[in-house]
Design a protein around this motif. Structure first.
Motif, PDB file in Angstrom:
ATOM      1  N   TRP A 179       0.836  -1.213   0.000  1.00 18.30           N
ATOM      2  CA  TRP A 179       0.000   0.000   0.000  1.00 18.30           C
ATOM      3  C   TRP A 179       0.866   1.257   0.000  1.00 18.30           C
ATOM      4  N   VAL A 180       1.895   1.289   0.841  1.00 19.72           N
ATOM      5  CA  VAL A 180       2.777   2.458   0.881  1.00 19.72           C
ATOM      6  C   VAL A 180       3.506   2.620  -0.448  1.00 19.72           C
ATOM      7  N   ALA A 181       4.016   1.524  -0.991  1.00 17.26           N
ATOM      8  CA  ALA A 181       4.706   1.599  -2.284  1.00 17.26           C
ATOM      9  C   ALA A 181       3.774   2.131  -3.364  1.00 17.26           C
ATOM     10  N   ASP A 182       2.508   1.723  -3.331  1.00 19.84           N
ATOM     11  CA  ASP A 182       1.530   2.237  -4.297  1.00 19.84           C
ATOM     12  C   ASP A 182       1.276   3.725  -4.077  1.00 19.84           C
ATOM     13  N   CYS A 183       1.189   4.150  -2.820  1.00 22.68           N
ATOM     14  CA  CYS A 183       0.998   5.576  -2.515  1.00 22.68           C
ATOM     15  C   CYS A 183       2.158   6.403  -3.067  1.00 22.68           C
ATOM     16  N   VAL A 184       3.379   5.901  -2.877  1.00 21.17           N
ATOM     17  CA  VAL A 184       4.552   6.615  -3.380  1.00 21.17           C
ATOM     18  C   VAL A 184       4.522   6.684  -4.898  1.00 21.17           C
ATOM     19  N   ALA A 185       4.174   5.577  -5.538  1.00 22.46           N
ATOM     20  CA  ALA A 185       4.153   5.537  -7.004  1.00 22.46           C
ATOM     21  C   ALA A 185       3.103   6.491  -7.569  1.00 22.46           C
ATOM     22  N   ARG A 186       1.948   6.564  -6.926  1.00 21.91           N
ATOM     23  CA  ARG A 186       0.868   7.420  -7.423  1.00 21.91           C
ATOM     24  C   ARG A 186       1.109   8.893  -7.106  1.00 21.91           C
ATOM     25  N   GLU A 187       1.588   9.172  -5.891  1.00 25.94           N
ATOM     26  CA  GLU A 187       1.603  10.550  -5.397  1.00 25.94           C
ATOM     27  C   GLU A 187       2.964  11.219  -5.507  1.00 25.94           C
ATOM     28  N   ARG A 188       4.016  10.439  -5.668  1.00 27.23           N
ATOM     29  CA  ARG A 188       5.369  10.943  -5.877  1.00 27.23           C
ATOM     30  C   ARG A 188       5.754  12.030  -4.874  1.00 27.23           C
ATOM     31  N   PRO A 189       5.867  11.672  -3.593  1.00 23.28           N
ATOM     32  CA  PRO A 189       6.356  12.661  -2.623  1.00 23.28           C
ATOM     33  C   PRO A 189       7.783  13.072  -2.961  1.00 23.28           C
ATOM     34  N   ASP A 190       8.215  14.209  -2.427  1.00 21.11           N
ATOM     35  CA  ASP A 190       9.571  14.681  -2.699  1.00 21.11           C
ATOM     36  C   ASP A 190      10.617  13.775  -2.061  1.00 21.11           C
ATOM     37  N   ALA A 191      10.267  13.144  -0.950  1.00 21.35           N
ATOM     38  CA  ALA A 191      11.211  12.255  -0.269  1.00 21.35           C
ATOM     39  C   ALA A 191      10.455  11.407   0.739  1.00 21.35           C
ATOM     40  N   VAL A 192      11.128  10.368   1.218  1.00 20.60           N
ATOM     41  CA  VAL A 192      10.625   9.509   2.288  1.00 20.60           C
ATOM     42  C   VAL A 192      11.659   9.489   3.402  1.00 20.60           C
ATOM     43  N   ALA A 193      11.223   9.715   4.632  1.00 22.09           N
ATOM     44  CA  ALA A 193      12.102   9.640   5.805  1.00 22.09           C
ATOM     45  C   ALA A 193      11.664   8.460   6.660  1.00 22.09           C
ATOM     46  N   ILE A 194      12.591   7.552   6.932  1.00 20.05           N
ATOM     47  CA  ILE A 194      12.291   6.357   7.725  1.00 20.05           C
ATOM     48  C   ILE A 194      13.050   6.459   9.043  1.00 20.05           C
ATOM     49  N   THR A 195      12.296   6.444  10.153  1.00 19.59           N
ATOM     50  CA  THR A 195      12.925   6.699  11.448  1.00 19.59           C
ATOM     51  C   THR A 195      13.129   5.415  12.254  1.00 19.59           C
ATOM     52  N   GLY A 196      13.787   4.447  11.613  1.00 20.90           N
ATOM     53  CA  GLY A 196      14.330   3.326  12.366  1.00 20.90           C
ATOM     54  C   GLY A 196      13.468   2.080  12.444  1.00 20.90           C
ATOM     55  N   ASP A 197      14.094   1.019  12.951  1.00 18.30           N
ATOM     56  CA  ASP A 197      13.526  -0.319  13.049  1.00 18.30           C
ATOM     57  C   ASP A 197      13.057  -0.817  11.690  1.00 18.30           C
ATOM     58  N   LEU A 198      13.997  -0.835  10.747  1.00 19.17           N
ATOM     59  CA  LEU A 198      13.733  -1.455   9.450  1.00 19.17           C
ATOM     60  C   LEU A 198      13.603  -2.962   9.595  1.00 19.17           C
TER      61      LEU A 198
END
Length: 248
Positions: free
Chosen positions: A22-41
Protein backbone atom coordinates in the motif's frame (compact mmCIF):
# COMPACT_ATOMS: atom_id res chain seq x y z
CA UNK A 1 5.37 23.12 -1.33
CA UNK A 2 7.29 20.08 -0.13
CA UNK A 3 5.65 16.75 0.63
CA UNK A 4 7.45 14.17 2.75
CA UNK A 5 6.29 10.69 3.73
CA UNK A 6 7.41 9.84 7.26
CA UNK A 7 7.59 6.07 7.88
CA UNK A 8 8.80 4.09 10.86
CA UNK A 9 9.03 0.61 12.36
CA UNK A 10 8.76 -1.54 9.25
CA UNK A 11 10.23 -4.53 11.14
CA UNK A 12 11.20 -6.77 8.21
CA UNK A 13 10.95 -10.27 9.61
CA UNK A 14 7.54 -9.42 11.04
CA UNK A 15 6.45 -6.90 8.41
CA UNK A 16 2.90 -6.27 7.21
CA UNK A 17 3.28 -7.14 3.52
CA UNK A 18 -0.08 -5.65 2.54
CA UNK A 19 0.77 -2.37 4.30
CA UNK A 20 4.14 -2.19 2.57
CA UNK A 21 2.53 -2.72 -0.83
CA UNK A 22 0.00 0.00 0.00
CA UNK A 23 2.78 2.46 0.88
CA UNK A 24 4.71 1.60 -2.28
CA UNK A 25 1.53 2.24 -4.30
CA UNK A 26 1.00 5.58 -2.51
CA UNK A 27 4.55 6.61 -3.38
CA UNK A 28 4.15 5.54 -7.00
CA UNK A 29 0.87 7.42 -7.42
CA UNK A 30 1.60 10.55 -5.40
CA UNK A 31 5.37 10.94 -5.88
CA UNK A 32 6.36 12.66 -2.62
CA UNK A 33 9.57 14.68 -2.70
CA UNK A 34 11.21 12.26 -0.27
CA UNK A 35 10.63 9.51 2.29
CA UNK A 36 12.10 9.64 5.80
CA UNK A 37 12.29 6.36 7.72
CA UNK A 38 12.93 6.70 11.45
CA UNK A 39 14.33 3.33 12.37
CA UNK A 40 13.53 -0.32 13.05
CA UNK A 41 13.73 -1.45 9.45
CA UNK A 42 14.28 -4.99 10.76
CA UNK A 43 13.02 -7.23 13.53
CA UNK A 44 16.27 -8.93 14.60
CA UNK A 45 18.89 -7.19 12.44
CA UNK A 46 19.38 -10.33 10.34
CA UNK A 47 21.20 -9.93 7.04
CA UNK A 48 18.18 -11.19 5.12
CA UNK A 49 15.93 -8.67 6.85
CA UNK A 50 18.22 -5.80 5.88
CA UNK A 51 18.38 -7.13 2.31
CA UNK A 52 14.58 -7.28 2.08
CA UNK A 53 14.28 -3.77 3.49
CA UNK A 54 16.82 -2.44 1.00
CA UNK A 55 14.99 -4.06 -1.92
CA UNK A 56 11.67 -2.48 -0.84
CA UNK A 57 13.22 0.96 -0.38
CA UNK A 58 14.86 0.84 -3.82
CA UNK A 59 11.46 0.09 -5.35
CA UNK A 60 10.07 3.38 -4.04
CA UNK A 61 12.02 5.36 -6.63
CA UNK A 62 12.22 8.59 -4.62
CA UNK A 63 14.96 10.00 -2.34
CA UNK A 64 15.00 8.18 1.01
CA UNK A 65 16.75 8.78 4.31
CA UNK A 66 16.97 6.08 6.97
CA UNK A 67 17.81 6.28 10.66
CA UNK A 68 18.80 3.44 12.96
CA UNK A 69 16.43 1.86 15.47
CA UNK A 70 17.08 -0.41 18.42
CA UNK A 71 15.93 -3.46 16.42
CA UNK A 72 18.57 -2.67 13.78
CA UNK A 73 21.41 -3.58 16.15
CA UNK A 74 22.57 -7.24 16.23
CA UNK A 75 20.34 -9.27 18.50
CA UNK A 76 21.96 -12.71 18.49
CA UNK A 77 25.58 -11.84 17.67
CA UNK A 78 26.74 -10.21 20.90
CA UNK A 79 30.34 -9.89 19.74
CA UNK A 80 29.24 -7.79 16.77
CA UNK A 81 26.80 -5.85 18.92
CA UNK A 82 29.61 -4.69 21.20
CA UNK A 83 32.44 -4.36 18.68
CA UNK A 84 30.65 -3.00 15.58
CA UNK A 85 26.91 -2.65 16.31
CA UNK A 86 26.09 -0.41 13.35
CA UNK A 87 27.86 -2.39 10.62
CA UNK A 88 24.70 -3.91 9.15
CA UNK A 89 22.83 -0.62 9.39
CA UNK A 90 25.71 1.17 7.63
CA UNK A 91 25.37 -1.31 4.78
CA UNK A 92 21.69 -0.50 4.45
CA UNK A 93 22.35 3.21 4.70
CA UNK A 94 24.99 3.02 1.99
CA UNK A 95 22.72 0.96 -0.22
CA UNK A 96 19.66 3.21 -0.09
CA UNK A 97 20.34 6.47 1.75
CA UNK A 98 21.93 8.91 -0.68
CA UNK A 99 20.74 12.07 1.05
CA UNK A 100 18.05 14.45 -0.04
CA UNK A 101 18.20 18.06 -1.15
CA UNK A 102 14.96 19.91 -0.53
CA UNK A 103 14.59 23.70 -0.56
CA UNK A 104 14.46 25.39 2.80
CA UNK A 105 15.14 22.52 5.16
CA UNK A 106 17.40 19.57 5.88
CA UNK A 107 16.91 16.25 7.67
CA UNK A 108 19.46 15.96 10.49
CA UNK A 109 19.95 12.64 12.33
CA UNK A 110 20.05 12.23 16.11
CA UNK A 111 21.11 8.77 17.31
CA UNK A 112 18.99 7.48 20.19
CA UNK A 113 20.16 3.84 20.22
CA UNK A 114 22.91 2.26 22.31
CA UNK A 115 24.75 -1.05 22.13
CA UNK A 116 24.29 -1.43 25.90
CA UNK A 117 22.91 0.56 28.82
CA UNK A 118 23.03 0.51 32.60
CA UNK A 119 19.51 -0.93 32.75
CA UNK A 120 17.97 -4.24 31.80
CA UNK A 121 15.96 -2.99 28.81
CA UNK A 122 18.43 -1.91 26.13
CA UNK A 123 15.61 -1.23 23.66
CA UNK A 124 14.80 2.10 25.27
CA UNK A 125 16.19 5.39 24.06
CA UNK A 126 19.38 7.15 25.00
CA UNK A 127 20.82 10.43 23.73
CA UNK A 128 24.49 10.42 24.65
CA UNK A 129 26.59 13.61 24.81
CA UNK A 130 28.47 12.79 21.60
CA UNK A 131 25.26 12.01 19.69
CA UNK A 132 23.67 15.28 20.78
CA UNK A 133 26.84 17.23 19.99
CA UNK A 134 26.98 15.75 16.47
CA UNK A 135 23.33 16.64 15.83
CA UNK A 136 23.73 20.21 17.11
CA UNK A 137 26.91 20.72 15.08
CA UNK A 138 25.11 19.57 11.93
CA UNK A 139 22.26 22.00 12.59
CA UNK A 140 24.66 24.86 13.32
CA UNK A 141 26.47 24.16 10.03
CA UNK A 142 23.33 24.58 7.92
CA UNK A 143 23.30 27.58 5.59
CA UNK A 144 21.36 30.64 6.74
CA UNK A 145 17.63 30.25 6.34
CA UNK A 146 17.67 26.44 6.29
CA UNK A 147 15.62 24.80 9.03
CA UNK A 148 16.15 21.31 10.39
CA UNK A 149 13.87 18.33 10.67
CA UNK A 150 15.61 16.22 13.30
CA UNK A 151 15.13 12.48 12.69
CA UNK A 152 15.63 9.91 15.44
CA UNK A 153 14.08 6.61 16.44
CA UNK A 154 12.88 7.08 20.01
CA UNK A 155 10.60 9.93 21.11
CA UNK A 156 12.77 12.17 23.24
CA UNK A 157 10.11 12.36 25.97
CA UNK A 158 6.89 10.45 26.59
CA UNK A 159 4.01 11.46 24.35
CA UNK A 160 0.98 9.73 25.87
CA UNK A 161 1.15 6.60 23.71
CA UNK A 162 0.73 3.06 25.02
CA UNK A 163 4.35 2.25 24.22
CA UNK A 164 7.10 3.94 26.19
CA UNK A 165 10.42 5.34 25.01
CA UNK A 166 11.97 6.13 28.41
CA UNK A 167 14.69 8.05 26.59
CA UNK A 168 17.57 9.05 28.81
CA UNK A 169 18.97 12.47 27.91
CA UNK A 170 15.90 13.32 25.86
CA UNK A 171 14.79 16.29 27.95
CA UNK A 172 18.27 17.79 27.69
CA UNK A 173 18.29 17.22 23.95
CA UNK A 174 14.91 18.91 23.46
CA UNK A 175 16.05 21.96 25.43
CA UNK A 176 19.11 22.28 23.19
CA UNK A 177 17.06 21.80 20.02
CA UNK A 178 14.64 24.52 21.14
CA UNK A 179 17.48 27.04 20.81
CA UNK A 180 18.04 26.20 17.14
CA UNK A 181 16.18 26.37 13.81
CA UNK A 182 14.30 23.09 14.29
CA UNK A 183 10.98 22.69 12.54
CA UNK A 184 10.14 19.39 14.26
CA UNK A 185 11.61 16.18 15.67
CA UNK A 186 10.52 13.05 13.79
CA UNK A 187 10.57 9.64 15.49
CA UNK A 188 8.86 6.26 15.78
CA UNK A 189 9.40 3.32 18.16
CA UNK A 190 6.06 3.43 20.00
CA UNK A 191 4.06 2.15 16.97
CA UNK A 192 1.37 4.82 17.34
CA UNK A 193 1.36 8.25 15.71
CA UNK A 194 1.45 11.53 17.62
CA UNK A 195 1.92 15.24 16.97
CA UNK A 196 2.56 17.40 20.03
CA UNK A 197 4.25 20.60 21.13
CA UNK A 198 6.52 19.84 24.07
CA UNK A 199 7.52 22.76 26.32
CA UNK A 200 11.14 23.33 27.31
CA UNK A 201 12.90 26.08 29.22
CA UNK A 202 13.83 27.61 25.86
CA UNK A 203 10.43 27.31 24.24
CA UNK A 204 8.33 24.53 22.69
CA UNK A 205 9.55 21.87 20.28
CA UNK A 206 7.21 20.02 17.95
CA UNK A 207 7.46 16.22 18.14
CA UNK A 208 5.94 14.08 15.38
CA UNK A 209 5.81 10.30 15.57
CA UNK A 210 4.92 7.77 12.88
CA UNK A 211 3.15 4.48 13.52
CA UNK A 212 4.21 1.09 12.21
CA UNK A 213 4.06 -0.91 8.97
CA UNK A 214 4.55 -4.20 10.80
CA UNK A 215 2.31 -6.80 12.38
CA UNK A 216 3.24 -5.42 15.81
CA UNK A 217 0.24 -3.13 16.16
CA UNK A 218 -0.70 -1.34 19.35
CA UNK A 219 -3.59 1.15 19.49
CA UNK A 220 -3.85 2.06 15.80
CA UNK A 221 -3.72 0.28 12.42
CA UNK A 222 -0.72 0.30 10.09
CA UNK A 223 0.05 3.74 8.71
CA UNK A 224 2.46 6.59 8.06
CA UNK A 225 2.58 10.39 8.21
CA UNK A 226 2.31 12.70 5.24
CA UNK A 227 4.10 15.99 5.97
CA UNK A 228 3.33 19.10 3.94
CA UNK A 229 5.72 22.04 4.27
CA UNK A 230 4.79 25.36 2.66
CA UNK A 231 4.66 29.06 3.45
CA UNK A 232 2.01 28.44 6.11
CA UNK A 233 4.25 26.02 8.04
CA UNK A 234 4.20 22.27 8.60
CA UNK A 235 1.01 20.21 8.39
CA UNK A 236 0.71 16.52 9.21
CA UNK A 237 -1.81 14.11 7.74
CA UNK A 238 -2.05 10.67 9.31
CA UNK A 239 -2.52 7.99 6.66
CA UNK A 240 -3.98 4.58 7.60
CA UNK A 241 -4.25 1.66 5.22
CA UNK A 242 -7.61 0.71 6.73
CA UNK A 243 -9.06 4.11 5.80
CA UNK A 244 -7.76 3.87 2.24
CA UNK A 245 -9.25 0.39 1.92
CA UNK A 246 -12.62 1.70 3.12
CA UNK A 247 -12.52 4.67 0.75
CA UNK A 248 -11.81 2.46 -2.25
Amino acid sequence: MIRLFHISDVHYGLEDKAALEWVADCVARERPDAVAITGDLTMRARHREFAAAAEWIRRLGVPVTVEVGNHDLPYFNLAERFLDPYRRYRWLQGAVNHGIALPGFAIVPLKTTARAQLRLNWSKGRVGPSSLAACLAAIDALPPGIRALVACHHPLVETGTRGKALTRGGTRALAALAQRRVLAVLSGHVHDAFDIQHPTEHGPVRMIGAGTLSQRLRATPAGFNELIIDDSGLRVRLRHKAEDDFAS
